[in-house]
Scaffold this motif. Structure first.
Motif, mmCIF file in Angstrom:
data_model
loop_
_atom_site.group_PDB
_atom_site.id
_atom_site.type_symbol
_atom_site.label_atom_id
_atom_site.label_comp_id
_atom_site.label_asym_id
_atom_site.label_seq_id
_atom_site.Cartn_x
_atom_site.Cartn_y
_atom_site.Cartn_z
ATOM 1 N N MET A 183 54.816 87.607 61.500
ATOM 2 C CA MET A 183 54.548 86.888 60.275
ATOM 3 C C MET A 183 55.442 85.659 60.242
ATOM 4 S SD MET A 183 55.165 88.233 56.345
ATOM 5 C CE MET A 183 53.883 89.433 56.442
ATOM 6 N N ARG A 184 54.806 84.512 60.225
ATOM 7 C CA ARG A 184 55.556 83.254 60.161
ATOM 8 C C ARG A 184 55.334 82.619 58.802
ATOM 9 N NH1 ARG A 184 57.586 80.301 64.889
ATOM 10 N NH2 ARG A 184 57.699 78.883 63.168
ATOM 11 N N LEU A 185 56.413 82.501 58.069
ATOM 12 C CA LEU A 185 56.350 81.891 56.745
ATOM 13 C C LEU A 185 57.057 80.551 56.775
ATOM 14 C CD1 LEU A 185 57.150 85.020 54.551
ATOM 15 C CD2 LEU A 185 54.916 84.083 55.141
ATOM 16 N N ARG A 186 56.631 79.656 55.919
ATOM 17 C CA ARG A 186 57.306 78.364 55.780
ATOM 18 C C ARG A 186 58.293 78.462 54.635
ATOM 19 N NH1 ARG A 186 52.499 74.029 56.169
ATOM 20 N NH2 ARG A 186 52.069 74.297 58.370
ATOM 21 N N GLN A 187 59.514 78.073 54.957
ATOM 22 C CA GLN A 187 60.553 78.074 53.930
ATOM 23 C C GLN A 187 60.815 76.659 53.491
ATOM 24 O OE1 GLN A 187 63.724 80.168 56.031
ATOM 25 N NE2 GLN A 187 63.444 81.771 54.530
ATOM 26 N N PRO A 188 60.988 76.376 52.263
ATOM 27 C CA PRO A 188 60.959 77.308 51.138
ATOM 28 C C PRO A 188 59.576 77.443 50.513
ATOM 29 C CG PRO A 188 61.702 75.195 50.333
ATOM 30 C CD PRO A 188 61.439 75.034 51.830
ATOM 31 N N THR A 189 58.568 76.705 51.002
ATOM 32 C CA THR A 189 57.265 76.622 50.342
ATOM 33 C C THR A 189 56.644 77.989 50.045
ATOM 34 O OG1 THR A 189 56.853 74.483 51.382
ATOM 35 C CG2 THR A 189 54.945 75.646 50.486
ATOM 36 N N GLU B 282 67.117 86.565 59.399
ATOM 37 C CA GLU B 282 68.071 87.444 60.074
ATOM 38 C C GLU B 282 67.428 88.575 60.866
ATOM 39 O OE1 GLU B 282 70.655 88.816 56.988
ATOM 40 O OE2 GLU B 282 71.220 86.782 56.407
ATOM 41 N N VAL B 283 66.162 88.878 60.603
ATOM 42 C CA VAL B 283 65.514 90.001 61.276
ATOM 43 C C VAL B 283 64.456 89.497 62.250
ATOM 44 C CG1 VAL B 283 65.915 91.631 59.388
ATOM 45 C CG2 VAL B 283 63.810 90.303 59.432
ATOM 46 N N ASP B 284 64.200 90.312 63.269
ATOM 47 C CA ASP B 284 63.193 89.949 64.262
ATOM 48 C C ASP B 284 61.781 90.195 63.752
ATOM 49 O OD1 ASP B 284 65.102 89.177 66.127
ATOM 50 O OD2 ASP B 284 65.280 91.211 66.939
ATOM 51 N N ASP B 285 61.596 91.231 62.938
ATOM 52 C CA ASP B 285 60.263 91.599 62.469
ATOM 53 C C ASP B 285 60.266 91.729 60.949
ATOM 54 O OD1 ASP B 285 57.695 92.505 62.107
ATOM 55 O OD2 ASP B 285 57.849 94.144 63.568
ATOM 56 N N PHE B 286 60.114 90.586 60.269
ATOM 57 C CA PHE B 286 60.132 90.563 58.806
ATOM 58 C C PHE B 286 58.983 91.384 58.232
ATOM 59 C CE2 PHE B 286 59.310 88.465 54.639
ATOM 60 C CZ PHE B 286 60.543 88.714 54.053
ATOM 61 N N GLU B 287 57.850 91.354 58.876
ATOM 62 C CA GLU B 287 56.689 92.104 58.399
ATOM 63 C C GLU B 287 56.990 93.600 58.369
ATOM 64 O OE1 GLU B 287 51.877 92.318 59.088
ATOM 65 O OE2 GLU B 287 53.109 91.249 60.537
ATOM 66 N N ALA B 288 57.598 94.116 59.413
ATOM 67 C CA ALA B 288 57.965 95.536 59.447
ATOM 68 C C ALA B 288 58.989 95.852 58.362
ATOM 69 C CB ALA B 288 58.505 95.915 60.820
ATOM 70 N N LEU B 289 59.905 94.950 58.120
ATOM 71 C CA LEU B 289 60.922 95.153 57.089
ATOM 72 C C LEU B 289 60.283 95.303 55.718
ATOM 73 C CD1 LEU B 289 63.917 95.154 56.108
ATOM 74 C CD2 LEU B 289 63.688 92.669 55.896
ATOM 75 N N ILE B 290 59.356 94.405 55.380
ATOM 76 C CA ILE B 290 58.788 94.459 54.029
ATOM 77 C C ILE B 290 57.761 95.566 53.878
ATOM 78 C CG2 ILE B 290 59.285 92.045 53.567
ATOM 79 C CD1 ILE B 290 56.326 91.410 53.963
ATOM 80 N N GLN B 291 57.178 96.026 54.976
ATOM 81 C CA GLN B 291 56.225 97.124 54.888
ATOM 82 C C GLN B 291 56.915 98.469 54.807
ATOM 83 O OE1 GLN B 291 53.494 96.659 58.146
ATOM 84 N NE2 GLN B 291 52.357 95.058 57.082
ATOM 85 N N GLY B 292 58.171 98.539 55.196
ATOM 86 C CA GLY B 292 58.902 99.793 55.137
ATOM 87 C C GLY B 292 58.546 100.695 56.297
#
Length: 116
Positions: free
Chosen positions: A1-7, A80-90
């Motif tokens: 998951m690639r997000l644009r910061q801060p948009t 800071e994390v390699d897999d943000f998607e996995a982090l937010i999905q739990g």
């Protein structure tokens, strides 16, 4: 998951704070151009962070999802994390029983059994 910061996070924050909305209003709330907002909303929808709601198919009305709310909670960890998607999905719910007792308790199951 690639997000644009801060948009992307500004869009999510606006939807969280102000409720469902359209790109014109999100432009005002975020300070980003309407074109930028219109480009990012479908991407956020593809990631499951927002959902397009009716009544008309082309209404352009979006609201934040529970996954989008989780992304806001963990926003500080995005870089800071390699897999943000996995982090937010739990964790995978099929592995809850195999988690350590402390994690299981946090998730609402103290000993792996349901008690009423």
């Amino acid at each position: 998951m690639r997000l644009r910061q801060p948009t992307d996070f500004l869009i999510l924050e606006s939807l969280e704070e102000n409720g469902r909305n359209v790109a014109t209003n999100l432009e005002s709330h975020t300070g980003k151009s309407r074109q930028n907002i219109n480009t990012r909303l479908p991407v956020l929808e593809d990631h499951g962070l927002v959902t397009k709601i009716g009544p008309a198919e082309r209404s352009g009305l979006y609201e934040i999802t529970s996954l989008g709310k989780a992304a806001l909670v963990y926003q500080d960890q995005y870089t800071e994390v390699d897999d943000f998607e996995a982090l937010i999905q739990g964790p995978d719910i099929t592995t809850i029983g195999s988690l350590d007792p402390q994690t299981s308790f946090v998730r609402g199951k103290e000993d792996g059994t349901d008690e009423d």
